[in-house]
Design an enzyme around this catalytic site. Structure first.
Site, PDB file in Angstrom:
ATOM      1  N   ASP A 215       0.841  -1.198   0.000  1.00 46.00           N
ATOM      2  CA  ASP A 215       0.000   0.000   0.000  1.00 46.00           C
ATOM      3  C   ASP A 215       0.884   1.258   0.000  1.00 46.00           C
ATOM      4  OD1 ASP A 215      -2.924   0.779   0.534  1.00 46.00           O
ATOM      5  OD2 ASP A 215      -1.942   1.842   2.178  1.00 46.00           O
ATOM      6  N   GLU A 269      14.208 -13.201   0.138  1.00 37.19           N
ATOM      7  CA  GLU A 269      14.675 -14.273   1.032  1.00 37.19           C
ATOM      8  C   GLU A 269      13.928 -15.573   0.728  1.00 37.19           C
ATOM      9  OE1 GLU A 269      13.977 -12.893   5.041  1.00 37.19           O
ATOM     10  OE2 GLU A 269      15.300 -11.156   4.761  1.00 37.19           O
TER      11      GLU A 269
HETATM   12  C1  GLC Z   1      -4.424   2.895  -0.433  1.00 40.37           C
HETATM   13  C2  GLC Z   1      -5.633   2.007  -0.448  1.00 40.37           C
HETATM   14  C3  GLC Z   1      -6.810   2.803  -0.001  1.00 40.37           C
HETATM   15  C4  GLC Z   1      -6.555   3.316   1.388  1.00 40.37           C
HETATM   16  C5  GLC Z   1      -5.231   4.063   1.474  1.00 40.37           C
HETATM   17  C6  GLC Z   1      -4.783   4.252   2.890  1.00 40.37           C
HETATM   18  O1  GLC Z   1      -4.557   3.933  -1.337  1.00 40.37           O
HETATM   19  O2  GLC Z   1      -5.806   1.455  -1.721  1.00 40.37           O
HETATM   20  O3  GLC Z   1      -7.997   2.042  -0.028  1.00 40.37           O
HETATM   21  O4  GLC Z   1      -7.584   4.169   1.788  1.00 40.37           O
HETATM   22  O5  GLC Z   1      -4.192   3.361   0.839  1.00 40.37           O
HETATM   23  O6  GLC Z   1      -4.318   3.040   3.421  1.00 40.37           O
END
Ligand code: GLC
Length: 565
Positions: A215, A269
């Site tokens: 993310d 790893e």
């Molecule tokens: C990313 C995710 C989204 C979330 C954001 C914060 O963009 O795809 O859904 O709100 O990160 O974690």
């Protein structure tokens, strides 16, 4: 027939000798709350996904990416994690997780988890501890004193549109939150934080996970001095407030690349794992996250099509060529049309163009990522205010897309709640049309679902489509045409983005292998009339069936592409 080239010919004459599973495969994203509810509480769960493992195998996809499944107070529906080493009680237990991994692996399907390293939940025990200035964990988050006049430490604005700092006492300081205040940013300058996330990754990799989708990877590199962001001169009232500033100091700094490399080192790893990264940046910046030595993400997500404002042949061709042009040598491309943060394609481009977009995504060079339910052509759901148990923090501020309508339950059958759950689903269904279900579409050979499946099968069986090189070829006005080339054969793809019919040539010895309109051209036809919004794949019939095997070297390509035919 009109055949004007407006682009010339370009492309990457590069085919991997031994494609990995993630190069030749198709990734399918599941939003776990909304796939299938086995426990009967209206919320999807891991046992529900396991029940549907045969469907996933039937579709022909190669890997499942699960949005977060960890314990979370659900301020941002799972993207606010309160424990990196357990399962959200709504989704099941670690035993359910192990059973899901086994069920997918038995069917040859890989499992990719979402990893959220930039922030935790404010309910994570690390955050509670860090509120004590004496604690060894105080420095795990980004705490700062206010400015001398008592105002916030800097002018940064969160992605959800409000100031990115919240004051707490204790410790009598402000903490940084790039998203909701319930999602405090971890301090990635602290090596202990890095180690903690690396260990969380190993926990899941040891359990058999095949990789991560990381993310907001580009947010891991912030200006060490946390300087103010400059104003965005192009901002106006109609734009969301998160765009008021140019985010030059709050993200995408050099440290983000060091951190990407450290995450990749953990992935490496373990054999045969993949690192995918969310990258909502212009392609030229996103591709830098492959790493100068291809030692960062295997696939920084390419959002060019997810963010495309207009769906014309020229616009799509320009995006594809621009991405191909900036992709570093040796880097493997990827494409997606959207995910859980973007409107569904049927609502974004109109139902009449859904089939064309299926063909586009499944014929471009690079790994496709598919969002569950788009294979049925599901539209956005209508979510009445009374049904909003978990409001989207992005929508709460009023200026941005509400993402709940994109996350509605998968529609399985004509039964109650479309077979998603015995109980009332946590979000309303996107459609009550029985044809908008897997059951309804499986039986219909012309359905979007069966088109998706045919495209998947053709891609897998045709080395040129699975891993072949790409080049744009001349096309009539309004049509985007390209060729995929491989030592084992070549195919041409013609996508008519216009409303009116257009003619394309069928070279000698070739035929229409698949059309979005489900019709076959007569044998040995020289031309094909594409209807409005129709796409067609043209190739030699015998080119089909050459399975793309992971271990079989395909040999180097000739340095020039021989003429078609
Ligand atoms: C990313 C995710 C989204 C979330 C954001 C914060 O963009 O795809 O859904 O709100 O990160 O974690």
């Amino acid at each position: 027939m009109e055949r004007t080239s407006r682009t010339g010919e370009r492309g990457k004459l590069w085919v991997p000798d031994e494609p990995t599973w993630w190069q030749r495969g198709i990734v399918y994203q599941i939003y776990p709350r909304s796939f299938r509810d086995a426990s009967g509480d209206g919320v999807g769960d891991l046992a529900g996904i396991r029940e549907k493992a045969d469907y996933l195998a039937w579709l022909g996809i190669d890997a499942v990416w699960l949005s977060p499944i960890y314990p979370s107070p659900d301020v941002d529906l799972g993207y606010d994690i309160s424990d990196y080493r357990d399962i959200h009680p709504a989704f099941g237990t670690l035993e359910d997780f192990d059973a899901l991994v086994a069920a997918l692996h038995e069917r040859g399907i890989k499992l990719i988890l979402d990893l959220v390293p930039n922030h935790t939940s404010d309910q994570h025990p690390w955050f509670f501890e860090s509120r004590d200035p004496e604690s060894a964990r105080h420095d795990w988050y980004v705490w700062r004193e206010g400015r001398p006049d008592g105002s916030r430490p800097n002018n940064w604005v969160s992605y959800f549109g409000e100031p990115a700092w919240r004051y707490l006492d204790p410790p009598g300081k402000w903490y940084l939150h790039s998203f909701d205040p319930g999602q405090p940013d971890l301090n990635w300058d602290n090596p202990q934080v890095q180690e903690a996330i690396h260990d969380a990754m190993r926990f899941w990799l040891d359990r058999g996970v095949d990789g991560f989708r990381v993310d907001v990877l580009w947010l891991l590199g912030k200006d060490p001095e946390l300087r103010d962001n400059p104003p965005n001169p192009d901002w106006h009232d109609a734009l969301p407030s998160r765009l008021m500033l140019n985010r030059v100091h709050s993200e995408d700094g050099p440290d983000a690349h060091d951190r990407a490399r450290s995450l990749r080192a953990v992935i490496d790893e373990y054999p045969d794992r993949v690192m995918i990264a969310e990258m909502v940046l212009p392609p030229a910046r996103a591709v830098t996250y492959h790493g100068a030595d291809l030692d960062e993400a295997h696939m920084p997500h390419n959002f060019a099509l997810a963010e495309l404002p207009e769906w014309t042949a020229d616009a799509v061709r320009a995006e594809v060529e621009a991405y191909e042009a900036v992709l570093p040598e040796g880097a493997w491309p990827n494409w997606l049309l959207g995910d859980h943060d973007f409107p569904r394609i049927a609502s974004r481009v109109g139902p009449e163009r859904v089939r064309l977009l299926h063909m586009l995504l499944l014929t471009l060079r690079g790994t496709p990522t598919w969002y569950y339910g788009d294979e049925l052509g599901l539209p956005n759901a209508v979510v009445p205010p009374s049904k909003v148990g978990f409001p989207d923090p992005q929508a709460a501020l009023g200026t941005e897309l509400d993402r709940l309508p994109v996350r509605s339950p998968m529609q399985w059958s004509r039964g109650p709640n479309a077979g998603f759950s015995e109980a009332e689903p946590w979000l309303p269904l996107a459609s009550d049309n029985p044809a908008m279900t897997v059951e309804g579409q499986r039986q219909d050979s012309d359905s979007v679902l069966n088109l998706f499946r045919s495209l998947v099968r053709l891609r897998k069986e045709t080395p040129a489509l699975a891993v072949g090189a790409y080049r744009t070829v001349p096309a009539p006005d309004g049509v985007f045409s390209f060729e995929r080339y491989h030592p084992d054969g070549r195919v041409q793809v013609h996508l008519n983005f216009g409303e009116g019919p257009r003619e394309v040539e069928i070279p000698e010895d070739q035929e229409v292998v698949l059309s979005t309109a489900g019709k076959a051209a007569p044998p040995r036809a020289e031309r094909l009339e594409l209807r409005g919004h129709e796409g067609a794949i043209i190739g030699r019939p015998e080119q089909r069936g050459g399975k793309v095997k992971g271990s079989r070297p395909t040999g180097p390509l000739p340095s020039t592409v021989p003429p078609s035919g």
